[in-house]
Design a protein around this motif. Structure first.
Motif, PDB file in Angstrom:
ATOM      1  N   ARG A 118     144.583  23.813  23.774  1.00  0.00           N
ATOM      2  CA  ARG A 118     145.769  24.609  24.124  1.00  0.00           C
ATOM      3  C   ARG A 118     146.827  24.536  23.022  1.00  0.00           C
ATOM      4  O   ARG A 118     147.517  25.520  22.728  1.00  0.00           O
ATOM      5  CB  ARG A 118     146.345  24.136  25.453  1.00  0.00           C
ATOM      6  CG  ARG A 118     145.416  24.384  26.641  1.00  0.00           C
ATOM      7  CD  ARG A 118     146.062  23.993  27.961  1.00  0.00           C
ATOM      8  NE  ARG A 118     145.107  24.026  29.044  1.00  0.00           N
ATOM      9  CZ  ARG A 118     144.714  25.125  29.687  1.00  0.00           C
ATOM     10  NH1 ARG A 118     145.236  26.300  29.329  1.00  0.00           N
ATOM     11  NH2 ARG A 118     143.853  25.062  30.677  1.00  0.00           N
ATOM     12  N   GLY A 149     145.588  31.159  32.705  1.00  0.00           N
ATOM     13  CA  GLY A 149     145.684  29.933  31.930  1.00  0.00           C
ATOM     14  C   GLY A 149     144.352  29.224  31.755  1.00  0.00           C
ATOM     15  O   GLY A 149     144.293  28.163  31.132  1.00  0.00           O
ATOM     16  N   GLU A 150     143.267  29.808  32.263  1.00  0.00           N
ATOM     17  CA  GLU A 150     141.954  29.190  32.148  1.00  0.00           C
ATOM     18  C   GLU A 150     141.429  29.305  30.716  1.00  0.00           C
ATOM     19  O   GLU A 150     141.683  30.293  30.029  1.00  0.00           O
ATOM     20  CB  GLU A 150     140.948  29.850  33.096  1.00  0.00           C
ATOM     21  CG  GLU A 150     141.222  29.634  34.567  1.00  0.00           C
ATOM     22  CD  GLU A 150     140.173  30.324  35.431  1.00  0.00           C
ATOM     23  OE1 GLU A 150     139.445  29.624  36.157  1.00  0.00           O
ATOM     24  OE2 GLU A 150     140.075  31.570  35.350  1.00  0.00           O
ATOM     25  N   LEU A 151     140.695  28.296  30.301  1.00  0.00           N
ATOM     26  CA  LEU A 151     140.057  28.331  28.999  1.00  0.00           C
ATOM     27  C   LEU A 151     138.652  28.904  29.133  1.00  0.00           C
ATOM     28  O   LEU A 151     137.953  28.624  30.108  1.00  0.00           O
ATOM     29  CB  LEU A 151     139.966  26.919  28.414  1.00  0.00           C
ATOM     30  CG  LEU A 151     141.299  26.251  28.054  1.00  0.00           C
ATOM     31  CD1 LEU A 151     141.054  24.810  27.623  1.00  0.00           C
ATOM     32  CD2 LEU A 151     142.028  27.016  26.958  1.00  0.00           C
ATOM     33  N   GLU A 198     141.263  19.470  26.379  1.00  0.00           N
ATOM     34  CA  GLU A 198     142.060  20.637  26.776  1.00  0.00           C
ATOM     35  C   GLU A 198     143.421  20.662  26.076  1.00  0.00           C
ATOM     36  O   GLU A 198     143.890  21.725  25.654  1.00  0.00           O
ATOM     37  CB  GLU A 198     142.250  20.636  28.291  1.00  0.00           C
ATOM     38  CG  GLU A 198     140.967  20.863  29.059  1.00  0.00           C
ATOM     39  CD  GLU A 198     141.121  20.504  30.514  1.00  0.00           C
ATOM     40  OE1 GLU A 198     141.445  21.408  31.311  1.00  0.00           O
ATOM     41  OE2 GLU A 198     140.916  19.334  30.859  1.00  0.00           O
ATOM     42  N   LYS A 209     133.096  30.886  31.059  1.00  0.00           N
ATOM     43  CA  LYS A 209     134.224  30.070  31.486  1.00  0.00           C
ATOM     44  C   LYS A 209     133.823  28.602  31.509  1.00  0.00           C
ATOM     45  O   LYS A 209     132.664  28.261  31.661  1.00  0.00           O
ATOM     46  CB  LYS A 209     134.703  30.502  32.877  1.00  0.00           C
ATOM     47  CG  LYS A 209     135.366  31.865  32.921  1.00  0.00           C
ATOM     48  CD  LYS A 209     135.889  32.155  34.319  1.00  0.00           C
ATOM     49  CE  LYS A 209     136.596  33.504  34.373  1.00  0.00           C
ATOM     50  NZ  LYS A 209     137.119  33.796  35.737  1.00  0.00           N
ATOM     51  N   HIS A 225     139.339  30.710  23.943  1.00  0.00           N
ATOM     52  CA  HIS A 225     140.544  31.471  24.251  1.00  0.00           C
ATOM     53  C   HIS A 225     141.160  30.964  25.553  1.00  0.00           C
ATOM     54  O   HIS A 225     140.514  30.264  26.326  1.00  0.00           O
ATOM     55  CB  HIS A 225     140.221  32.968  24.398  1.00  0.00           C
ATOM     56  CG  HIS A 225     139.898  33.645  23.114  1.00  0.00           C
ATOM     57  ND1 HIS A 225     138.678  33.501  22.467  1.00  0.00           N
ATOM     58  CD2 HIS A 225     140.637  34.488  22.340  1.00  0.00           C
ATOM     59  CE1 HIS A 225     138.673  34.222  21.360  1.00  0.00           C
ATOM     60  NE2 HIS A 225     139.855  34.824  21.258  1.00  0.00           N
ATOM     61  N   GLU A 226     142.393  31.359  25.761  1.00  0.00           N
ATOM     62  CA  GLU A 226     143.095  31.036  27.003  1.00  0.00           C
ATOM     63  C   GLU A 226     143.453  32.332  27.706  1.00  0.00           C
ATOM     64  O   GLU A 226     144.054  33.234  27.101  1.00  0.00           O
ATOM     65  CB  GLU A 226     144.369  30.232  26.708  1.00  0.00           C
ATOM     66  CG  GLU A 226     145.117  29.790  27.949  1.00  0.00           C
ATOM     67  CD  GLU A 226     146.325  28.934  27.595  1.00  0.00           C
ATOM     68  OE1 GLU A 226     146.699  28.068  28.393  1.00  0.00           O
ATOM     69  OE2 GLU A 226     146.901  29.139  26.502  1.00  0.00           O
ATOM     70  N   ASP A 227     143.059  32.444  28.959  1.00  0.00           N
ATOM     71  CA  ASP A 227     143.380  33.640  29.737  1.00  0.00           C
ATOM     72  C   ASP A 227     144.887  33.692  29.963  1.00  0.00           C
ATOM     73  O   ASP A 227     145.459  32.785  30.571  1.00  0.00           O
ATOM     74  CB  ASP A 227     142.646  33.592  31.085  1.00  0.00           C
ATOM     75  CG  ASP A 227     142.768  34.901  31.858  1.00  0.00           C
ATOM     76  OD1 ASP A 227     143.885  35.467  31.927  1.00  0.00           O
ATOM     77  OD2 ASP A 227     141.757  35.354  32.420  1.00  0.00           O
ATOM     78  N   ILE A 247     145.679  26.837  20.226  1.00  0.00           N
ATOM     79  CA  ILE A 247     145.866  28.241  20.621  1.00  0.00           C
ATOM     80  C   ILE A 247     147.336  28.620  20.567  1.00  0.00           C
ATOM     81  O   ILE A 247     147.704  29.722  20.130  1.00  0.00           O
ATOM     82  CB  ILE A 247     145.276  28.481  22.027  1.00  0.00           C
ATOM     83  CG1 ILE A 247     143.749  28.327  21.978  1.00  0.00           C
ATOM     84  CG2 ILE A 247     145.657  29.861  22.550  1.00  0.00           C
ATOM     85  CD1 ILE A 247     143.087  28.345  23.341  1.00  0.00           C
ATOM     86  N   GLY A 297     142.702  33.118  19.947  1.00  0.00           N
ATOM     87  CA  GLY A 297     141.667  32.113  20.116  1.00  0.00           C
ATOM     88  C   GLY A 297     141.508  31.234  18.888  1.00  0.00           C
ATOM     89  O   GLY A 297     141.934  31.571  17.789  1.00  0.00           O
TER      90      GLY A 297
END
Length: 250
Positions: A180, A210-212, A176, A223, A204-206, A183, A190
């Motif tokens: 991050r 903040g979720e990947l 992770e 997800k 991608h990161e929301d 990104i 992404g």
């Protein structure tokens, strides 16, 4: 989308895109044969295992997710029904063990691991790596298989299944923190990861949560389920769905 890394030249030569074309059992056979004969990290991948004596020992572990206990439904008519029957000790992922061992120990990844063995892809996750695997849980595997008449675990569908599973295997140690950071360098855009057969899997990161999450060139999204799990030869993720290479999207 720019790719953030490249496989070795021998890997690229062996796993070129021509091996992904559907409807040609001959090409699939050649691709798999080439996998076994290729020399990545100087090792015959058909007998490639991480050397335990060269692996740093660790007592660290994390429990892998599963849905076994969620299958319990309280009895409504007084018939014997107990949660004990649905209880199972959690599956630990050990940081000093390779991907194939931890994946094989997960009840939630039983279908995924069976498919890896059926297609002959297990050797690709047993080596020194680093390798990142975005493993598909049982329900997502079953839902995906149901899209094809007779399912994916049949001889006629072995080529399709092989390329779909190859889309979950990525070169490099993409935990992770690494994702991050990549990104962030792209200012929130992404990052594209090259998979086993050369196709690109995007992460991608929301911006809200903040979720990947993962997505393919067709715009399908999956997800990630929980956090990444460190492995002695890479990183393991559990996904919440199954993504298909663009050539398999229906």
């Amino acid at each position: 989308m720019p790719q953030r890394f490249a496989f070795s030249s021998s890997f690229r030569n062996v796993m070129s895109s021509k091996h992904l074309r559907l409807g040609s059992g001959l090409l699939l056979g050649l691709a798999l044969a080439a996998c076994h004969k290729s020399d990545w990290h100087g090792t015959d991948w058909s007998h490639n295992y991480q050397d335990s004596f060269e692996t740093h020992s660790s007592t660290k572990m994390r429990y892998m997710p599963d849905t076994v206990t969620q299958a319990y439904t309280p009895s409504k008519n007084g018939e014997p029904n107990t949660i004990v029957a649905y209880h199972r000790p959690p599956s630990p992922s050990y940081e000093d063990r390779p991907l194939d061992e931890n994946i094989g120990a997960s009840v939630e990844l039983a279908d995924y691991f069976a498919a890896l063995k059926y297609t002959g892809l297990v050797p690709w996750i047993t080596g020194p790596g680093p390798i990142t695997v975005f493993a598909i849980p049982n329900k997502a595997m079953e839902d995906m298989s149901a899209r094809w008449r007779g399912g994916l675990m049949t001889p006629a569908m072995k080529g399709q299944l092989t390329s779909i599973l190859g889309y979950t295997i990525v070169s490099g140690k993409w935990d992770e923190k690494a994702l991050r950071k990549a990104i962030a360098r792209r200012k929130g855009q992404g990052v594209g990861l090259k998979t086993l057969y050369g196709t690109v899997l995007s992460v991608h990161e929301d911006p809200q949560t903040g979720e990947l999450f993962l997505n393919n060139p067709a715009g399908q999204v999956s997800k990630l389920w929980g956090h990444s799990f460190p492995q002695s030869n890479g990183v393991l993720y559990f996904t919440q769905g199954a993504l298909l290479p663009i050539s398999h999207v229906k």
